[in-house]
Write a protein that holds these residues in place. Structure first.
Motif, mmCIF file in Angstrom:
data_model
loop_
_atom_site.group_PDB
_atom_site.id
_atom_site.type_symbol
_atom_site.label_atom_id
_atom_site.label_comp_id
_atom_site.label_asym_id
_atom_site.label_seq_id
_atom_site.Cartn_x
_atom_site.Cartn_y
_atom_site.Cartn_z
ATOM 1 N N ALA B 119 0.785 -1.264 0.155
ATOM 2 C CA ALA B 119 -0.163 -0.031 -0.091
ATOM 3 C C ALA B 119 0.968 1.235 -0.224
ATOM 4 C CB ALA B 119 -1.100 0.029 1.439
ATOM 5 N N PRO B 121 1.467 4.764 -1.320
ATOM 6 C CA PRO B 121 0.590 5.417 -2.033
ATOM 7 C C PRO B 121 1.007 5.979 -3.488
ATOM 8 C CG PRO B 121 1.651 6.877 -0.163
ATOM 9 C CD PRO B 121 1.895 5.169 0.010
ATOM 10 N N GLY B 126 -2.906 -0.021 -6.868
ATOM 11 C CA GLY B 126 -3.957 0.222 -5.902
ATOM 12 C C GLY B 126 -5.177 0.836 -6.695
ATOM 13 N N PHE B 154 -8.039 -0.097 1.741
ATOM 14 C CA PHE B 154 -6.876 1.018 1.963
ATOM 15 C C PHE B 154 -6.984 1.965 2.910
ATOM 16 C CE2 PHE B 154 -6.768 -0.339 -2.513
ATOM 17 C CZ PHE B 154 -5.603 -0.698 -2.692
ATOM 18 N N ASP B 156 -4.814 3.764 5.131
ATOM 19 C CA ASP B 156 -3.719 4.870 5.306
ATOM 20 C C ASP B 156 -2.339 4.503 4.450
ATOM 21 O OD1 ASP B 156 -2.957 7.468 6.098
ATOM 22 O OD2 ASP B 156 -3.230 7.139 8.217
ATOM 23 N N THR B 160 -3.437 -1.270 5.327
ATOM 24 C CA THR B 160 -4.729 -1.822 4.688
ATOM 25 C C THR B 160 -5.400 -2.496 5.866
ATOM 26 O OG1 THR B 160 -3.579 -4.111 4.595
ATOM 27 C CG2 THR B 160 -3.034 -2.388 2.818
ATOM 28 N N THR B 222 -3.693 7.375 0.362
ATOM 29 C CA THR B 222 -4.103 6.096 -0.184
ATOM 30 C C THR B 222 -4.785 6.470 -1.798
ATOM 31 O OG1 THR B 222 -6.612 6.233 0.157
ATOM 32 C CG2 THR B 222 -5.328 5.266 2.022
#
Ligand SMILES: Cc1cc2nc3c(=O)[nH]c(=O)nc-3n(C[C@H](O)[C@H](O)[C@H](O)COP(=O)(O)OP(=O)(O)OC[C@H]3O[C@@H](n4cnc5c(N)ncnc54)[C@H](O)[C@@H]3O)c2cc1C
Ligand code: FES
Ligand code: FES
Lengths: 161, 285
Positions: B119, B121, B126, B154, B156, B160, B222
């Motif tokens: 995850a 960003p 994603g 998602f 932060d 996750t 996210t």
């Protein structure tokens, strides 16, 4: 210690390794295959590229234990995968096109280039440049490297015809 | 540099992996392809005492159809996803986005599930998963399995819905057969994480957009779904002018980072430009 068994450059190898040992360290320090180089600490440069079950990977970004059961080919075993002479056609093309200066990136460049032609035997110049984006060269400006891959691709086509 | 010492196991089943997670708790770390984890361990930014390798669990690898969904195993490599004919046919947005991840070597090891679990960003998997409304299948202790919507997955930055004693096993993607798709990634150099990127899938009939799915990469902590833009695109002609107008507000309410690659305002501007390009290309323009 964890026991691993794998094939490296055509030979069966079995060894006990510390789980944290990187594949590139195993190749260089345990097997003495110093043809595979370490150029960075960030997994960016591609100097350490080898083939894992036929496809290019960065051996610095993989644990030796993760290669258990696999077949690894390094620059030192590449010519043996081809039964036409002392050099693999990609090595011959790098030599012929003067595709290196200091040579530090060369083993990784060649290993990735062989895999690239395996995926796409007739790449455009753009496809070659993009296909080599994970390999950095600080000397040549890439032009002769691209030319070498084109030369090897043309030789491959000639060989098939 | 090399990682700090750790103990290691490569279990053959999900059940064994979960048992090891339960046993070692906080001290354990899952390794999938290792393409994000190993750089972190090598720089000693993290030092788990136990590493659990999912590489020997065959059933986590591969792509299959299940009715209206495509099921992608968490351990399927980026290369395998990018070259999979089922993904190209039913979720072309994912094929296109995954092909922009890192470089060929990293794509040969890094996995679809690993990237989603990580995850980052600025990661490229994603936004397309969110845009297509993917569902995440998570295996927990005692044989429990739950399914989490992309909107809830998602949480932060690097966080996750996967719990500490859970594993992501597969990703179910509703089929978007016949939709046009494009992933527009903006970078300054080859092999770079997205400064901003936009994932767009568009269903167009006779030059009119009937449905659109749009999500943004690196415009917040996210991936973000651009629902207002999706609605504004509905029923619009697939022309540059109409799309430009419909996507004008795409950056409203986003909170992009400021870093060496650009400040937040620059990213907001980029998001608009890239959304226009992504939608136009997805619509066949
Ligand atoms: C040089 C370089 C450039 C890169 N560029 C990009 C880029 O441009 N775009 C991009 O998107 N990515 C990029 N990446 C990252 C790449 O996509 C990684 O493959 C991915 O982020 C992680 O996948 P992995 O399988 O290697 O996971 P790992 O590194 O093994 O794991 C990542 C994290 O997820 C956890 N995890 C993994 N699998 C599971 C699971 N099934 N269940 C629960 N937790 C799990 C691990 O514990 C770890 O915390 C780059 C990486 C490198 C080295
Ligand atoms: S040494 Fe492996 S990528 Fe640089
Ligand atoms: S020849 Fe020196 S780095 Fe490529």
């Amino acid at each position: 210690m964890t026991k691993i068994e794998l094939t490296v450059d055509g030979s069966k190898v079995s060894d006990d390794v510390e789980p944290r040992m990187l594949l590139v360290q195993f190749l260089r320090e345990k097997l003495g295959k110093t043809g595979t180089l370490i150029g960075c600490d960030t997994s960016n440069c591609g100097a350490c590229t080898v083939h894992l079950d036929g496809h290019a990977v960065k051996s610095c970004n993989m644990l030796a234990v993760q290669a258990d059961g696999s077949e690894v080919t390094t620059i030192e075993g590449l010519a043996d995968t081809y039964d036409g002479g002392e050099l693999h056609p990609m090595q011959a093309a790098f030599h012929e096109c003067h595709a290196l200066q200091c040579g530090f990136c060369t083993p990784g460049m060649i290993m990735r280039s062989v895999d690239l032609l395996g995926e796409n035997p007739d790449p455009s110049e753009q496809e070659i440049r993009e296909g080599l984006e994970g390999n950095l060269c600080r000397c040549t400006g890439y032009h002769n490297i691209v030319r070498a891959v084109q030369t090897a691709a043309a030789a491959g086509k000639g060989a098939q015809a | 540099m090399i990682p700090a010492a750790f103990d290691y196991a490569a279990p053959a089943t999900v059940e064994e992996a979960l048992a090891l997670l339960a046993e070692h708790g906080d001290d354990a770390k899952i390794i999938a392809g290792g393409q994000s984890l190993l750089p972190v361990l090598r720089l000693r930014l993290n030092a788990p005492e136990f590493v659990i390798d999912l590489g020997k669990i065959d059933r986590l690898r591969g792509v299959r159809e299940d009715g209206d969904a495509l099921v992608i195993g968490a351990m399927t490599t980026h290369s395998a996803v990018a070259n999979d004919p089922l993904v190209a046919q039913h979720a072309a947005l994912i094929s296109k986005a995954v092909a922009t991840v890192a470089d060929a070597q990293v794509r040969n090891r890094g996995t679809f599930g690993g990237a989603l679990a990580h995850a980052d960003p600025a990661g490229d998997v994603g936004a397309p998963a969110l845009a297509l409304g993917a569902e995440f299948v998570i295996a927990g202790q005692g044989g429990a399995t739950r399914t989490v919507d992309a909107a809830d997955f998602f949480v932060d930055l690097f966080e996750t819905a996967i719990g500490e004693d859970e594993l992501l096993t597969e990703i179910r993607v509703p089929k978007h057969t016949g939709w046009g798709a494009h992933y527009e990634k903006f970078v300054r150099i080859a092999q770079q994480w997205s400064i901003v990127a936009v994932a767009a899938a568009v269903k167009a009939e006779g030059g009119t957009i009937s449905e659109a799915r749009v999500a943004l990469t690196n415009m917040g902590s996210t991936p973000l779904r651009a629902t207002a833009v999706e609605q504004a695109l509905q029923g619009k002609p697939a022309t540059e002018d109409a799309i430009r107008e419909a996507v004008g507000a795409v950056a409203d309410g986003t909170n992009p980072p400021t870093d060496l690659n650009g400040d937040a305002d620059y990213r907001k501007h980029l998001a608009q430009v890239l959304t226009r390009r992504a939608v136009l290309t997805a619509a066949g323009g």
